[in-house]
Design a protein around this motif. Structure first.
Motif, PDB file in Angstrom:
ATOM      1  N   SER A 255      28.243 -42.066  -7.639  1.00  0.00           N
ATOM      2  CA  SER A 255      28.889 -41.113  -6.728  1.00  0.00           C
ATOM      3  C   SER A 255      27.849 -40.264  -5.996  1.00  0.00           C
ATOM      4  N   THR A 256      26.730 -39.980  -6.647  1.00  0.00           N
ATOM      5  CA  THR A 256      25.657 -39.240  -5.972  1.00  0.00           C
ATOM      6  C   THR A 256      25.088 -40.052  -4.812  1.00  0.00           C
ATOM      7  N   ILE A 257      24.819 -41.339  -5.069  1.00  0.00           N
ATOM      8  CA  ILE A 257      24.286 -42.199  -4.002  1.00  0.00           C
ATOM      9  C   ILE A 257      25.292 -42.296  -2.850  1.00  0.00           C
ATOM     10  N   THR A 258      26.576 -42.423  -3.196  1.00  0.00           N
ATOM     11  CA  THR A 258      27.613 -42.475  -2.161  1.00  0.00           C
ATOM     12  C   THR A 258      27.639 -41.190  -1.340  1.00  0.00           C
ATOM     13  N   VAL A 303      13.227 -42.485   4.700  1.00  0.00           N
ATOM     14  CA  VAL A 303      12.311 -42.379   3.554  1.00  0.00           C
ATOM     15  C   VAL A 303      12.549 -41.074   2.804  1.00  0.00           C
ATOM     16  N   VAL A 304      12.727 -39.974   3.536  1.00  0.00           N
ATOM     17  CA  VAL A 304      12.990 -38.682   2.889  1.00  0.00           C
ATOM     18  C   VAL A 304      14.313 -38.733   2.128  1.00  0.00           C
ATOM     19  N   LEU A 305      15.323 -39.366   2.720  1.00  0.00           N
ATOM     20  CA  LEU A 305      16.625 -39.499   2.047  1.00  0.00           C
ATOM     21  C   LEU A 305      16.493 -40.323   0.769  1.00  0.00           C
ATOM     22  N   ALA A 306      15.756 -41.439   0.822  1.00  0.00           N
ATOM     23  CA  ALA A 306      15.557 -42.268  -0.373  1.00  0.00           C
ATOM     24  C   ALA A 306      14.848 -41.483  -1.470  1.00  0.00           C
ATOM     25  N   ALA A 307      13.847 -40.668  -1.084  1.00  0.00           N
ATOM     26  CA  ALA A 307      13.118 -39.862  -2.071  1.00  0.00           C
ATOM     27  C   ALA A 307      14.048 -38.841  -2.727  1.00  0.00           C
ATOM     28  N   MET A 308      14.922 -38.210  -1.943  1.00  0.00           N
ATOM     29  CA  MET A 308      15.847 -37.224  -2.508  1.00  0.00           C
ATOM     30  C   MET A 308      16.829 -37.888  -3.482  1.00  0.00           C
ATOM     31  N   ILE A 309      17.357 -39.067  -3.107  1.00  0.00           N
ATOM     32  CA  ILE A 309      18.292 -39.765  -3.994  1.00  0.00           C
ATOM     33  C   ILE A 309      17.603 -40.145  -5.293  1.00  0.00           C
ATOM     34  N   PHE A 310      16.352 -40.605  -5.203  1.00  0.00           N
ATOM     35  CA  PHE A 310      15.625 -40.990  -6.421  1.00  0.00           C
ATOM     36  C   PHE A 310      15.423 -39.789  -7.339  1.00  0.00           C
ATOM     37  N   VAL A 311      14.993 -38.670  -6.790  1.00  0.00           N
ATOM     38  CA  VAL A 311      14.713 -37.487  -7.610  1.00  0.00           C
ATOM     39  C   VAL A 311      15.995 -36.967  -8.260  1.00  0.00           C
ATOM     40  N   ILE A 312      17.076 -36.855  -7.471  1.00  0.00           N
ATOM     41  CA  ILE A 312      18.328 -36.327  -8.018  1.00  0.00           C
ATOM     42  C   ILE A 312      18.902 -37.274  -9.074  1.00  0.00           C
ATOM     43  N   TYR A 314      17.217 -39.296 -10.980  1.00  0.00           N
ATOM     44  CA  TYR A 314      16.360 -39.185 -12.163  1.00  0.00           C
ATOM     45  C   TYR A 314      16.707 -37.931 -12.974  1.00  0.00           C
ATOM     46  N   VAL A 315      16.917 -36.818 -12.278  1.00  0.00           N
ATOM     47  CA  VAL A 315      17.277 -35.579 -12.970  1.00  0.00           C
ATOM     48  C   VAL A 315      18.637 -35.726 -13.646  1.00  0.00           C
ATOM     49  N   GLU A 316      19.604 -36.309 -12.942  1.00  0.00           N
ATOM     50  CA  GLU A 316      20.934 -36.503 -13.520  1.00  0.00           C
ATOM     51  C   GLU A 316      20.871 -37.376 -14.773  1.00  0.00           C
ATOM     52  N   ARG A 317      20.082 -38.422 -14.706  1.00  0.00           N
ATOM     53  CA  ARG A 317      19.978 -39.328 -15.858  1.00  0.00           C
ATOM     54  C   ARG A 317      19.443 -38.583 -17.078  1.00  0.00           C
ATOM     55  N   ASN A 318      18.391 -37.822 -16.902  1.00  0.00           N
ATOM     56  CA  ASN A 318      17.822 -37.088 -18.035  1.00  0.00           C
ATOM     57  C   ASN A 318      18.773 -36.008 -18.530  1.00  0.00           C
ATOM     58  N   TYR A 319      19.485 -35.353 -17.599  1.00  0.00           N
ATOM     59  CA  TYR A 319      20.388 -34.275 -18.000  1.00  0.00           C
ATOM     60  C   TYR A 319      21.552 -34.819 -18.820  1.00  0.00           C
ATOM     61  N   VAL A 320      22.162 -35.901 -18.351  1.00  0.00           N
ATOM     62  CA  VAL A 320      23.294 -36.473 -19.073  1.00  0.00           C
ATOM     63  C   VAL A 320      22.865 -36.966 -20.443  1.00  0.00           C
ATOM     64  N   ASP A 321      21.698 -37.600 -20.534  1.00  0.00           N
ATOM     65  CA  ASP A 321      21.208 -38.073 -21.827  1.00  0.00           C
ATOM     66  C   ASP A 321      20.990 -36.917 -22.786  1.00  0.00           C
ATOM     67  N   GLN A 322      20.452 -35.815 -22.295  1.00  0.00           N
ATOM     68  CA  GLN A 322      20.206 -34.669 -23.165  1.00  0.00           C
ATOM     69  C   GLN A 322      21.515 -34.063 -23.658  1.00  0.00           C
ATOM     70  N   GLU A 323      22.517 -34.014 -22.762  1.00  0.00           N
ATOM     71  CA  GLU A 323      23.801 -33.461 -23.168  1.00  0.00           C
ATOM     72  C   GLU A 323      24.422 -34.254 -24.308  1.00  0.00           C
ATOM     73  N   VAL A 324      24.298 -35.587 -24.265  1.00  0.00           N
ATOM     74  CA  VAL A 324      24.904 -36.415 -25.293  1.00  0.00           C
ATOM     75  C   VAL A 324      24.154 -36.333 -26.601  1.00  0.00           C
ATOM     76  N   SER A 325      22.833 -36.167 -26.542  1.00  0.00           N
ATOM     77  CA  SER A 325      22.044 -36.150 -27.757  1.00  0.00           C
ATOM     78  C   SER A 325      22.217 -34.856 -28.538  1.00  0.00           C
ATOM     79  N   MET A 326      22.856 -33.831 -27.934  1.00  0.00           N
ATOM     80  CA  MET A 326      23.014 -32.551 -28.642  1.00  0.00           C
ATOM     81  C   MET A 326      24.104 -32.659 -29.694  1.00  0.00           C
TER      82      MET A 326
END
Length: 326
Positions: A255-258, A303-312, A314-326
């Protein structure tokens, strides 16, 4: 009862027979058969690398080369009708990042993201939970929710443009209460109206992803929780949601990429207006590339748009993983 040694030997024999059959099937293929034969029959890793060659060729043509070419163009000025390119260094990046247009596009995109992504996730999860409880006619309901996703985005945009019109279906109902909203002509309502339409289109698709995950959860966990006195809400909060982490992660990233790549809906319904309220990155890329023939500047935005999608993402992936591991 067969012993472990016999079963292990049988599995090895089956695996060997499978690999041998696979080699025989691909042996007659051009290039791939010759490559696997030369790599030898004793190195499975090399054979695996040979098998991904077709995918790598496809990715090279349709993913890697276009990205590298766009990266190259982002440092050049190029009119698509001219064979000459002029090196301008990072000038186009500076021009983009210091312009009011970039921050307007970022505000519009983040506004769409904040309205669209949570709405999609909550509603899709609700639909999936309801479908999981339905036994008879579940496939029919699933097909009904999935129809908007497979419907052409252009068709959906045209239909909703009529629904949102001043004399459209929604305003006809609001007229009963003595009010009217110019959804697509208002800087306040235009982006939320498009976000709601996109949410409606994708809810069925994401609900199917959640439903597949829900139906894979073991019933024994819920039976144990019920015996311990857990309510349905407690089971949903402390069992279902954590176990849905893989599908939640997929839906959040998709949904973020969309959200960052939205184009068809504002292009058809508002053209980026009113006053740029629904102007998006991809819409501006399209206009710069094919209306103004500034392919280099369009590539810079891409290129700037692709970089923003990659960073966001990546952050979402780490955040969701951390939430589940708690």
């Amino acid at each position: 009862m067969p012993d472990a040694t016999t079963e292990s030997g049988a599995r090895k024999a089956d695996t060997s027979a499978t690999k041998s059959g696979l080699r025989q099937r691909i042996a007659h293929l051009p290039l791939l058969g010759t490559a696997t034969k030369r790599l030898g029959n004793h190195d499975d890793n090399l054979m695996g690398w040979a098998l991904i060659v077709p995918w790598f060729l496809w990715a090279s043509v349709f993913l890697i080369f276009p990205f590298l070419f766009a990266l190259y163009l982002s440092f050049h000025e190029w009119s698509i009708i001219s064979p000459e390119t002029v090196f301008v260094g990072i000038n186009q990046y500076v021009q983009l990042l210091t312009s009011d247009l970039f921050w307007q596009l970022l505000r519009n995109t983040l506004y769409f993201f904040v309205v669209n992504v949570p709405t999609q996730i909550v509603l899709a999860l609700g639909v999936a939970v309801l479908l999981d409880r339905i036994v008879r006619g579940r496939a029919l309901y699933m097909a009904g929710y999935f129809v908007p996703y497979v419907t052409s985005g252009v068709v959906v945009a045209v239909v909703f443009k009529w629904i949102y019109a001043p004399d459209g279906y929604i305003n006809q109902m609001l007229a009963v209460a003595g009010t009217e909203i110019n959804f697509l002509g208002s800087t306040t309502w235009a982006m939320p109206a498009i976000a709601m339409m996109v949410s409606w289109k994708f809810i069925g698709y994401y609900a199917i992803i959640f439903l597949a995950n829900l139906q894979s959860l073991p019933e024994t966990i819920y039976e144990s929780a019920s015996l311990d006195g857990a309510s349905e809400w407690q089971q949903f909060r402390h069992i279902t949601l954590p176990l849905l982490n893989p599908s939640i992660l997929v839906v959040v990233i998709l949904s973020t990429i969309t959200a960052f790549q939205i184009f068809t809906e504002p292009f058809i319904m508002t053209g980026g207006g009113p006053n740029g309220a629904t102007k998006t990155f991809v819409l501006v890329i399209y206009r710069n590339a094919f209306s103004y023939l500034e392919m280099g500047y369009a590539s810079t935005i891409g290129v700037v748009l692709a970089a923003m999608i990659f960073v966001i993402s990546y952050v979402e992936r780490n955040y969701v993983d951390q939430e589940v591991s708690m």
